[in-house]
Enzyme design. Sequence first.
Site, mmCIF file in Angstrom:
data_model
loop_
_atom_site.group_PDB
_atom_site.id
_atom_site.type_symbol
_atom_site.label_atom_id
_atom_site.label_comp_id
_atom_site.label_asym_id
_atom_site.label_seq_id
_atom_site.Cartn_x
_atom_site.Cartn_y
_atom_site.Cartn_z
ATOM 1 N N LYS A 177 0.867 -1.131 0.099
ATOM 2 C CA LYS A 177 -0.125 -0.149 -0.112
ATOM 3 C C LYS A 177 0.936 1.351 -0.039
ATOM 4 O O LYS A 177 0.356 2.230 -0.478
ATOM 5 C CB LYS A 177 -0.956 0.104 1.103
ATOM 6 N N TYR A 191 -10.152 -10.928 7.984
ATOM 7 C CA TYR A 191 -11.549 -11.286 7.912
ATOM 8 C C TYR A 191 -11.676 -12.728 7.418
ATOM 9 O O TYR A 191 -10.447 -13.290 7.046
ATOM 10 C CB TYR A 191 -12.352 -10.659 6.938
#
Length: 264
Positions: free
Chosen positions: A64, A209
């Site tokens: 990122k 997740y």
Amino acid sequence: MRELFSIFGNPVKHSRSPLMHNSVFQEMDYPACYTRTLLEDGKMLRETFLAQKLSGANITVPHKEAAFEACDEVRGFAKKIGVVNTIVYEDDKLIGYNTDADGFMYAISEFDSIKNIIILGAGGTAKALAAKFLEEQLTVTVLNRSKGRLDYFDKLGCKTYTWEDFDLDSYDLVVNTTSAGLNDEELPAPLEYIEAILDSSRYAADAIYGKVTPFLKLAKEKNITYKDGADMLLGQGVLANELFTKQKLSRKAIQKAMKKSFLL
Ligand code: NDP
């Protein structure tokens, strides 16, 4: 012509982004397709993006910050934090955005009276969340394994600690943004710290997740209200899809179609 989108990461095979975005494209009859790209060297991001003739991309661990460097222009919140998770190809330029922080704010909107937050980890996700929380006038503590990345958070106005000098307070919310528990059974910090932090917190959230991490297992054992990263994933995905489809689809319709993909 059909547009092509991709997610860049390493590893990337676990990512649900292709399923989420393709569900929207299919349901809304939008002429696009979303794939995944395993990228080892972040410096190759721009070249790879252009070679694949992509209309846009998402970027995940660990690229990122490299994505920020790869862009011709960075807009909004991403500019403030130097972290890009969404790129849109516009007028021959790579335009960078960050939708992670707003996705997370959406995820915790059901937790009441959050004022004091501790973030575990100091990577790209932690940066985005810390800056967003401070913007929302919240008090932010960051606890990380090593000192190297804490400078940024000191300058931002967070209280920062490593495992060597940690000083416990009480918190409304503890958030795990480390990758501990993603592909292993590790905790984000030594057990005694995690126990003490959970005992002093009202809510717990994990950015990871699709699994109950050891961190969330402990929160569950302690009867603390918790959530994994699925709503954060949904939130950031809806906002990214809005950027990809250039606001041609309504946010509500994107959210509905994308949420359906979580059942697949
Ligand atoms: P980065 O690689 O930028 O940062 C990772 C951080 O985790 C660093 O601070 C690192 O510490 C710490 N860390 C890594 N391994 C361990 C370990 N075993 N024990 C303790 N600390 C550790 O990652 P990101 O911030 O981009 O992503 C972090 C996590 O968030 C990932 O699991 C990712 O999948 C998830 N995520 C989920 C999203 C969602 O939508 N649900 C969105 C974005 C991310 P050090 O500085 O010491 O190396």
